[in-house]
Design a protein around this motif. Structure first.
Motif, PDB file in Angstrom:
ATOM      1  N   ALA A  12       4.269  -1.140  -9.811  1.00 50.48           N
ATOM      2  CA  ALA A  12       3.388  -0.083 -10.322  1.00 50.48           C
ATOM      3  C   ALA A  12       2.111   0.018  -9.491  1.00 50.48           C
ATOM      4  CB  ALA A  12       3.058  -0.347 -11.791  1.00 50.48           C
ATOM      5  N   TYR A  13       1.566  -1.113  -9.108  1.00 51.57           N
ATOM      6  CA  TYR A  13       0.349  -1.141  -8.300  1.00 51.57           C
ATOM      7  C   TYR A  13       0.576  -0.472  -6.943  1.00 51.57           C
ATOM      8  CZ  TYR A  13      -3.591  -3.081  -5.656  1.00 51.57           C
ATOM      9  OH  TYR A  13      -4.704  -3.232  -4.879  1.00 51.57           O
ATOM     10  N   ILE A  14       1.674  -0.835  -6.292  1.00 50.00           N
ATOM     11  CA  ILE A  14       1.981  -0.252  -4.976  1.00 50.00           C
ATOM     12  C   ILE A  14       2.228   1.250  -5.111  1.00 50.00           C
ATOM     13  CG2 ILE A  14       3.661  -0.216  -3.085  1.00 50.00           C
ATOM     14  CD1 ILE A  14       3.969  -3.275  -3.514  1.00 50.00           C
ATOM     15  N   LYS A  15       2.958   1.659  -6.135  1.00 49.01           N
ATOM     16  CA  LYS A  15       3.228   3.087  -6.331  1.00 49.01           C
ATOM     17  C   LYS A  15       1.946   3.863  -6.616  1.00 49.01           C
ATOM     18  CE  LYS A  15       8.076   3.020  -7.602  1.00 49.01           C
ATOM     19  NZ  LYS A  15       9.072   3.256  -8.651  1.00 49.01           N
ATOM     20  N   GLN A  16       1.023   3.246  -7.341  1.00 49.48           N
ATOM     21  CA  GLN A  16      -0.258   3.900  -7.629  1.00 49.48           C
ATOM     22  C   GLN A  16      -1.034   4.131  -6.330  1.00 49.48           C
ATOM     23  OE1 GLN A  16      -2.812   1.657 -10.215  1.00 49.48           O
ATOM     24  NE2 GLN A  16      -4.353   3.264 -10.313  1.00 49.48           N
ATOM     25  N   ILE A  17      -1.032   3.143  -5.453  1.00 48.26           N
ATOM     26  CA  ILE A  17      -1.708   3.288  -4.162  1.00 48.26           C
ATOM     27  C   ILE A  17      -1.023   4.367  -3.330  1.00 48.26           C
ATOM     28  CG2 ILE A  17      -2.308   2.133  -1.997  1.00 48.26           C
ATOM     29  CD1 ILE A  17      -2.455  -0.485  -3.589  1.00 48.26           C
ATOM     30  N   LEU A  18       0.309   4.418  -3.386  1.00 47.94           N
ATOM     31  CA  LEU A  18       1.059   5.423  -2.618  1.00 47.94           C
ATOM     32  C   LEU A  18       0.812   6.841  -3.122  1.00 47.94           C
ATOM     33  CD1 LEU A  18       4.417   3.555  -1.994  1.00 47.94           C
ATOM     34  CD2 LEU A  18       2.911   4.495  -0.235  1.00 47.94           C
ATOM     35  N   GLU A  19       0.377   6.990  -4.359  1.00 48.65           N
ATOM     36  CA  GLU A  19       0.028   8.317  -4.875  1.00 48.65           C
ATOM     37  C   GLU A  19      -1.211   8.854  -4.171  1.00 48.65           C
ATOM     38  OE1 GLU A  19       1.582  10.364  -7.115  1.00 48.65           O
ATOM     39  OE2 GLU A  19       3.220   8.916  -6.966  1.00 48.65           O
ATOM     40  N   GLU A  20      -2.097   7.963  -3.769  1.00 49.07           N
ATOM     41  CA  GLU A  20      -3.345   8.348  -3.120  1.00 49.07           C
ATOM     42  C   GLU A  20      -3.200   8.487  -1.613  1.00 49.07           C
ATOM     43  OE1 GLU A  20      -5.996   5.262  -4.380  1.00 49.07           O
ATOM     44  OE2 GLU A  20      -5.618   5.682  -6.489  1.00 49.07           O
ATOM     45  N   SER A  21      -2.254   7.762  -1.039  1.00 53.54           N
ATOM     46  CA  SER A  21      -2.065   7.758   0.401  1.00 53.54           C
ATOM     47  C   SER A  21      -0.576   7.682   0.699  1.00 53.54           C
ATOM     48  CB  SER A  21      -2.778   6.543   1.003  1.00 53.54           C
ATOM     49  OG  SER A  21      -2.550   6.477   2.380  1.00 53.54           O
ATOM     50  N   GLU A  22      -0.105   8.472   1.642  1.00 51.87           N
ATOM     51  CA  GLU A  22       1.324   8.517   1.960  1.00 51.87           C
ATOM     52  C   GLU A  22       1.822   7.246   2.631  1.00 51.87           C
ATOM     53  OE1 GLU A  22       3.409  11.760   2.723  1.00 51.87           O
ATOM     54  OE2 GLU A  22       2.267  12.859   1.245  1.00 51.87           O
ATOM     55  N   ILE A  23       0.930   6.558   3.331  1.00 54.51           N
ATOM     56  CA  ILE A  23       1.280   5.309   4.019  1.00 54.51           C
ATOM     57  C   ILE A  23       0.254   4.262   3.624  1.00 54.51           C
ATOM     58  CG2 ILE A  23       1.578   4.155   6.241  1.00 54.51           C
ATOM     59  CD1 ILE A  23       2.144   6.857   7.497  1.00 54.51           C
ATOM     60  N   ILE A  24       0.753   3.068   3.290  1.00 54.09           N
ATOM     61  CA  ILE A  24      -0.164   1.982   2.983  1.00 54.09           C
ATOM     62  C   ILE A  24       0.232   0.752   3.774  1.00 54.09           C
ATOM     63  CG2 ILE A  24      -0.713   2.828   0.670  1.00 54.09           C
ATOM     64  CD1 ILE A  24       1.120   0.567  -0.411  1.00 54.09           C
ATOM     65  N   GLU A  25      -0.743  -0.091   4.028  1.00 55.64           N
ATOM     66  CA  GLU A  25      -0.496  -1.387   4.639  1.00 55.64           C
ATOM     67  C   GLU A  25      -1.036  -2.439   3.695  1.00 55.64           C
ATOM     68  OE1 GLU A  25      -1.917  -1.947   8.614  1.00 55.64           O
ATOM     69  OE2 GLU A  25      -0.668  -0.332   9.395  1.00 55.64           O
ATOM     70  N   ILE A  26      -0.200  -3.405   3.395  1.00 53.89           N
ATOM     71  CA  ILE A  26      -0.632  -4.493   2.516  1.00 53.89           C
ATOM     72  C   ILE A  26      -0.360  -5.815   3.218  1.00 53.89           C
ATOM     73  CG2 ILE A  26      -0.303  -3.210   0.360  1.00 53.89           C
ATOM     74  CD1 ILE A  26       2.364  -4.664   0.022  1.00 53.89           C
ATOM     75  N   ARG A  27      -1.047  -6.824   2.772  1.00 56.74           N
ATOM     76  CA  ARG A  27      -0.823  -8.177   3.276  1.00 56.74           C
ATOM     77  C   ARG A  27      -0.221  -8.994   2.144  1.00 56.74           C
ATOM     78  NH1 ARG A  27      -2.642  -7.183   7.803  1.00 56.74           N
ATOM     79  NH2 ARG A  27      -4.686  -6.718   8.554  1.00 56.74           N
ATOM     80  N   ARG A  28       0.883  -9.650   2.468  1.00 55.20           N
ATOM     81  CA  ARG A  28       1.612 -10.441   1.469  1.00 55.20           C
ATOM     82  C   ARG A  28       0.708 -11.435   0.751  1.00 55.20           C
ATOM     83  NH1 ARG A  28       6.493  -9.606   4.236  1.00 55.20           N
ATOM     84  NH2 ARG A  28       5.540 -10.272   6.145  1.00 55.20           N
ATOM     85  N   ALA A  29      -0.041 -12.205   1.521  1.00 61.68           N
ATOM     86  CA  ALA A  29      -0.875 -13.265   0.938  1.00 61.68           C
ATOM     87  C   ALA A  29      -1.938 -12.687   0.005  1.00 61.68           C
ATOM     88  CB  ALA A  29      -1.520 -14.100   2.043  1.00 61.68           C
ATOM     89  N   GLU A  30      -2.566 -11.580   0.427  1.00 64.26           N
ATOM     90  CA  GLU A  30      -3.593 -10.955  -0.419  1.00 64.26           C
ATOM     91  C   GLU A  30      -3.000 -10.432  -1.718  1.00 64.26           C
ATOM     92  OE1 GLU A  30      -5.588  -7.985   1.941  1.00 64.26           O
ATOM     93  OE2 GLU A  30      -6.235  -9.465   3.428  1.00 64.26           O
ATOM     94  N   MET A  31      -1.822  -9.800  -1.622  1.00 62.65           N
ATOM     95  CA  MET A  31      -1.156  -9.296  -2.830  1.00 62.65           C
ATOM     96  C   MET A  31      -0.772 -10.460  -3.744  1.00 62.65           C
ATOM     97  SD  MET A  31      -0.710  -5.935  -3.025  1.00 62.65           S
ATOM     98  CE  MET A  31       0.787  -5.697  -3.938  1.00 62.65           C
ATOM     99  N   ALA A  32      -0.277 -11.553  -3.156  1.00 68.26           N
ATOM    100  CA  ALA A  32       0.106 -12.721  -3.955  1.00 68.26           C
ATOM    101  C   ALA A  32      -1.113 -13.286  -4.689  1.00 68.26           C
ATOM    102  CB  ALA A  32       0.745 -13.787  -3.064  1.00 68.26           C
ATOM    103  N   ASP A  33      -2.246 -13.352  -4.005  1.00 72.51           N
ATOM    104  CA  ASP A  33      -3.478 -13.820  -4.654  1.00 72.51           C
ATOM    105  C   ASP A  33      -3.888 -12.889  -5.788  1.00 72.51           C
ATOM    106  OD1 ASP A  33      -3.646 -15.995  -2.967  1.00 72.51           O
ATOM    107  OD2 ASP A  33      -5.131 -15.067  -1.622  1.00 72.51           O
ATOM    108  N   LEU A  34      -3.796 -11.603  -5.551  1.00 74.59           N
ATOM    109  CA  LEU A  34      -4.174 -10.610  -6.553  1.00 74.59           C
ATOM    110  C   LEU A  34      -3.343 -10.741  -7.830  1.00 74.59           C
ATOM    111  CD1 LEU A  34      -5.880  -8.040  -7.211  1.00 74.59           C
ATOM    112  CD2 LEU A  34      -4.032  -6.708  -6.188  1.00 74.59           C
TER     113      LEU A  34
END
Length: 155
Positions: A12-34
């Motif tokens: 849901a978090y990733i899809k919410q970000i994709l609603e605002e931007s067509e392309i996103i870059e995430i970092r595995r470690a940062e997402m895991a911490d979040l």
């Protein structure tokens, strides 16, 4: 209210970000911490819920400066979209992947809700399990469907 599991929350978090931007870059470690989880859970969500059959293009780079780039695929040309989906499977197609393709066809407005339900019935495991080659039959049905829809789009 039903409690969502961590994978659902990440999706849901990733899809919410994709609603605002067509392309996103995430970092595995940062997402895991979040989300207070291990990086492999981030991989699991991306590998199972952000697939090409569901309309996403994923590119990843491993290492210290690694990232995962996710792009929501938007096809402006129906024929091109159908050809793209057709290339996703070869001689076999699982029920899960067929359902994802039909869902994407519905989301893109290529089939109606009623047509989608009819297609889901035709490719269902309980319908095709009379044969040992159920995945091959499902692939053949889906290929014929996509060719027909592609033909209709050219008119």
């Amino acid at each position: 209210m039903a409690q969502q599991n961590t994978s659902d929350l990440i999706e849901a978090y990733i899809k919410q970000i994709l609603e605002e931007s067509e392309i996103i870059e995430i970092r595995r470690a940062e997402m895991a911490d979040l989300f207070h989880c291990v990086p492999s859970q981030i991989n699991y969500v991306i590998n199972t819920r952000f697939t090409v059959t569901r309309g996403y293009s994923v590119e990843s780079k491993r290492g210290g400066g690694g990232y995962i780039r996710i792009e929501k695929v938007r096809m402006s040309n129906c024929h091109q979209f159908l050809e793209h989906i057709k290339r996703l499977f070869d001689g076999e197609l699982t029920e899960k992947d067929a359902v994802a393709i039909i869902q994407k066809l519905y989301e893109e407005g290529i089939v109606t809700k009623r047509e989608g339900h009819l297609l889901l019935t035709a490719i269902a495991k309980n319908v095709l399990s009379v044969s040992k080659e159920e995945d091959q039959i499902r692939a053949s049905l889906m290929r014929a469907l996509l060719e027909r829809l592609s033909y209709e789009d050219r008119k």
